[in-house]
Write a protein that holds these residues in place. Structure first.
Motif, short mmCIF file in Angstrom:
data_model
loop_
_atom_site.label_atom_id
_atom_site.label_comp_id
_atom_site.label_asym_id
_atom_site.label_seq_id
_atom_site.Cartn_x
_atom_site.Cartn_y
_atom_site.Cartn_z
N ALA A 186 7.67 -4.10 -15.96
CA ALA A 186 8.55 -3.31 -16.83
C ALA A 186 8.82 -4.09 -18.10
O ALA A 186 8.70 -5.31 -18.15
CB ALA A 186 9.87 -3.01 -16.12
N ALA A 187 9.19 -3.35 -19.14
CA ALA A 187 9.58 -3.95 -20.41
C ALA A 187 10.50 -2.97 -21.12
O ALA A 187 10.36 -1.75 -20.97
CB ALA A 187 8.35 -4.24 -21.27
N PRO A 188 11.45 -3.48 -21.90
CA PRO A 188 12.37 -2.58 -22.61
C PRO A 188 11.62 -1.57 -23.46
O PRO A 188 10.73 -1.92 -24.23
CB PRO A 188 13.19 -3.54 -23.48
CG PRO A 188 13.16 -4.84 -22.73
CD PRO A 188 11.79 -4.90 -22.11
N GLY A 189 11.94 -0.30 -23.29
CA GLY A 189 11.32 0.76 -24.06
C GLY A 189 9.96 1.20 -23.59
O GLY A 189 9.34 2.08 -24.18
N LYS A 190 9.46 0.59 -22.50
CA LYS A 190 8.10 0.89 -22.06
C LYS A 190 8.04 1.35 -20.61
O LYS A 190 6.98 1.34 -19.99
CB LYS A 190 7.19 -0.34 -22.25
CG LYS A 190 7.02 -0.73 -23.71
CD LYS A 190 6.03 -1.85 -23.87
CE LYS A 190 5.84 -2.21 -25.34
NZ LYS A 190 4.87 -3.33 -25.53
N GLY A 191 9.16 1.77 -20.06
CA GLY A 191 9.15 2.30 -18.71
C GLY A 191 8.96 1.24 -17.65
O GLY A 191 9.06 0.04 -17.92
N CYS A 192 8.66 1.71 -16.45
CA CYS A 192 8.53 0.81 -15.30
C CYS A 192 7.35 1.25 -14.44
O CYS A 192 7.10 2.45 -14.27
CB CYS A 192 9.81 0.82 -14.48
SG CYS A 192 9.75 -0.23 -13.00
N SER A 193 6.64 0.27 -13.92
CA SER A 193 5.52 0.53 -13.02
C SER A 193 5.71 -0.31 -11.76
O SER A 193 6.01 -1.50 -11.84
CB SER A 193 4.19 0.17 -13.70
OG SER A 193 3.13 0.21 -12.76
N VAL A 194 5.56 0.32 -10.61
CA VAL A 194 5.66 -0.37 -9.33
C VAL A 194 4.36 -0.12 -8.56
O VAL A 194 3.98 1.03 -8.32
CB VAL A 194 6.86 0.12 -8.50
CG1 VAL A 194 6.92 -0.58 -7.14
CG2 VAL A 194 8.16 -0.09 -9.26
N ILE A 195 3.70 -1.20 -8.18
CA ILE A 195 2.46 -1.11 -7.41
C ILE A 195 2.70 -1.78 -6.06
O ILE A 195 3.09 -2.95 -6.01
CB ILE A 195 1.28 -1.80 -8.12
CG1 ILE A 195 1.11 -1.25 -9.55
CG2 ILE A 195 0.00 -1.62 -7.30
CD1 ILE A 195 0.75 0.20 -9.61
N VAL A 196 2.45 -1.03 -5.00
CA VAL A 196 2.64 -1.56 -3.64
C VAL A 196 1.33 -1.41 -2.88
O VAL A 196 0.72 -0.34 -2.87
CB VAL A 196 3.76 -0.80 -2.90
CG1 VAL A 196 3.91 -1.31 -1.46
CG2 VAL A 196 5.08 -0.94 -3.64
N VAL A 197 0.92 -2.50 -2.25
CA VAL A 197 -0.28 -2.49 -1.42
C VAL A 197 0.12 -2.95 -0.02
O VAL A 197 0.66 -4.04 0.15
CB VAL A 197 -1.38 -3.42 -1.98
CG1 VAL A 197 -2.61 -3.36 -1.09
CG2 VAL A 197 -1.75 -3.01 -3.41
N LEU A 198 -0.14 -2.10 0.98
CA LEU A 198 0.20 -2.41 2.36
C LEU A 198 -1.05 -2.28 3.23
O LEU A 198 -1.90 -1.43 2.98
CB LEU A 198 1.26 -1.45 2.89
CG LEU A 198 2.62 -1.39 2.21
CD1 LEU A 198 3.50 -0.35 2.88
CD2 LEU A 198 3.30 -2.75 2.25
N PRO A 199 -1.15 -3.11 4.26
CA PRO A 199 -2.23 -2.90 5.23
C PRO A 199 -1.98 -1.63 6.01
O PRO A 199 -0.84 -1.18 6.17
CB PRO A 199 -2.12 -4.14 6.13
CG PRO A 199 -0.71 -4.59 6.00
CD PRO A 199 -0.28 -4.25 4.60
N ARG A 200 -3.06 -1.02 6.52
CA ARG A 200 -2.91 0.22 7.27
C ARG A 200 -2.47 -0.02 8.70
O ARG A 200 -2.18 0.94 9.42
CB ARG A 200 -4.22 1.00 7.25
CG ARG A 200 -4.55 1.61 5.90
CD ARG A 200 -5.77 2.47 5.94
NE ARG A 200 -5.62 3.54 6.94
CZ ARG A 200 -6.56 4.45 7.17
NH1 ARG A 200 -7.70 4.42 6.49
NH2 ARG A 200 -6.38 5.38 8.07
N HIS A 201 -2.45 -1.27 9.09
CA HIS A 201 -2.04 -1.60 10.46
C HIS A 201 -0.91 -2.60 10.42
O HIS A 201 -0.77 -3.40 9.48
CB HIS A 201 -3.23 -2.15 11.24
CG HIS A 201 -4.40 -1.23 11.28
ND1 HIS A 201 -4.43 -0.09 12.06
CD2 HIS A 201 -5.59 -1.25 10.61
CE1 HIS A 201 -5.58 0.55 11.87
NE2 HIS A 201 -6.30 -0.14 11.01
N LEU A 202 -0.08 -2.57 11.44
CA LEU A 202 1.05 -3.48 11.50
C LEU A 202 0.58 -4.92 11.67
O LEU A 202 -0.43 -5.17 12.34
CB LEU A 202 1.96 -3.11 12.67
CG LEU A 202 2.69 -1.77 12.56
CD1 LEU A 202 3.45 -1.48 13.85
CD2 LEU A 202 3.65 -1.78 11.38
N PRO A 203 1.31 -5.87 11.06
CA PRO A 203 0.94 -7.28 11.23
C PRO A 203 1.10 -7.71 12.68
O PRO A 203 1.94 -7.19 13.42
CB PRO A 203 1.92 -8.02 10.32
CG PRO A 203 3.07 -7.08 10.13
CD PRO A 203 2.48 -5.71 10.19
#
Length: 205
Positions: A186-203
């Motif tokens: 994120a940055a002032p005046g430029k919005g916010c981006s959230v990227i999440v990467v998860l495994p498809r199986h439980l640890p």
């Protein structure tokens, strides 16, 4: 935090703090009803105190609701997210585009984490970013789930976020507990981006 621990914390908040605040509010309202005919108009301090207490009770109940595990049955994550998006669109009039690959059912903790993360992002976009447009993209690969959230809000400087801003912390913590990763850009005046990467199986435990 384990689901059982979350439930117990929710019960403690409800049976302790919320009930005490509700009782205090009832006493204040009773007092107000008694003195209003005598004075004609309640003191501003009393009116504000009751208003603040009502708001606090409401916020505590929202917190309890957030601690309870989300039921994504029977349809799973896709219809649950569609319903969530519709709710936020109605509440805020944000334009929200939800794009989801044909998603197979995932282990419940992973579905719950993704749901909570999207909800937190939508909450931030509504309350803090004042965004008018949001794009949510959820894709899967053979090994991973990729979630992308982008808004066109006011943005912020991540280095200046207060340590007690638990929303952003919870996003990273939820991903980390499942051996995944969350990146917030994120940055002032430029919005916010959230990227999440998860495994498809439980640890493995």
């Amino acid at each position: 935090m384990l689901i059982r621990d979350q439930q117990l914390l929710g019960f403690e908040i409800h049976d302790g703090i919320v009930q005490e605040m509700t009782a205090a509010l009832m006493f204040l309202e009773s007092t107000a009803a008694e003195i209003e005919p005598q004075v004609g108009q309640l003191p501003d301090s009393l009116t504000q105190a009751m208003s603040l207490l009502r708001h606090a009770v409401g916020e505590a109940r929202k917190l309890i609701a957030g601690l309870q595990p989300v039921s994504l049955e029977p349809g799973g994550l896709t219809p649950a997210l569609s319903e969530l998006v519709a709710e936020f669109h109605q509440r805020s009039a944000m334009e929200i585009r939800l794009e989801i690959d044909q998603l197979e059912r995932l282990p419940a903790p992973i579905e719950h984490a993704l749901y909570r993360i999207v909800r937190e992002c939508l909450h931030n976009a509504t309350k803090h970013s004042h965004a008018t447009q949001v794009v949510i993209d959820l894709k899967q690969s053979p090994a991973e789930i990729h979630l992308s959230f982008r808004d066109n809000g006011c943005g912020f400087n991540p280095a200046q976020v207060k340590p007690n801003h638990y929303g952003l912390v919870s996003i990273r913590e939820r991903a980390g507990m499942l051996d995944g990763k969350a990146t917030i850009d994120a940055a002032p005046g430029k919005g916010c981006s959230v990227i999440v990467v998860l495994p498809r199986h439980l640890p493995a435990t």
